[in-house]
Scaffold this active site. Sequence first.
Site, PDB file in Angstrom:
ATOM      1  N   TYR A  26       0.844  -1.190   0.000  1.00  0.00           N
ATOM      2  CA  TYR A  26       0.000   0.000   0.000  1.00  0.00           C
ATOM      3  C   TYR A  26       0.881   1.241   0.000  1.00  0.00           C
ATOM      4  CZ  TYR A  26      -3.419   3.488   1.410  1.00  0.00           C
ATOM      5  OH  TYR A  26      -4.213   4.609   1.459  1.00  0.00           O
ATOM      6  N   HIS A  42      -4.731   5.145  -2.729  1.00  0.00           N
ATOM      7  CA  HIS A  42      -5.929   5.977  -2.883  1.00  0.00           C
ATOM      8  C   HIS A  42      -5.511   7.324  -3.463  1.00  0.00           C
ATOM      9  CE1 HIS A  42      -7.252   3.108   0.225  1.00  0.00           C
ATOM     10  NE2 HIS A  42      -8.448   3.285  -0.302  1.00  0.00           N
TER      11      HIS A  42
END
Length: 170
Positions: free
Chosen positions: A73, A112
């Site tokens: 991530y 994101h």
Amino acid sequence: MKGSRIELGDVTPHNIKQLKRLNQVIFPVSYNDKFYKDVLEVGELAKLAYFNDIAVGAVCCRVDHSQNQKRLYIMTLGCLAPYRRLGIGTKMLNHVLNICEKDGTFDNIYLHVQISNESAIDFYRKFGFEIIETKKNYYKRIEPADAHVLQKNLKISSPGQNADVQKSEN
């Protein structure tokens, strides 16, 4: 004139304040003390980017075991505005991709991005990332609050694997 140098350096207790300052300037969201404490533990997954010996950007990642996968991530990857489009983001992202490649056990890498951040979306798409979903109200206190989830698959999945991942075209 000598060519410009882009180098990546470790994040340490001695320069963590530089990372905090960069993140405050680059990102519209603020990160808590736990974020910075965790960053000091991830080794090569967090780097400061230097342009001619000036800290101008940083990348911070963590290993994430979710969806029965080993995923990387990208928590933050950013560069100060005057230093964009000089290859600094590319150097940081390639560093992270090389770690995943050498490791060989990551299924994918994801992050994101605020839906209005078209330059970031274009940047990641150049590296093979795709928008796999949009999360409503992901961000607090910033507009727009929605975020795209961008993902790059690192393993060739066998047929049937990952069939549950919904692809959304935006």
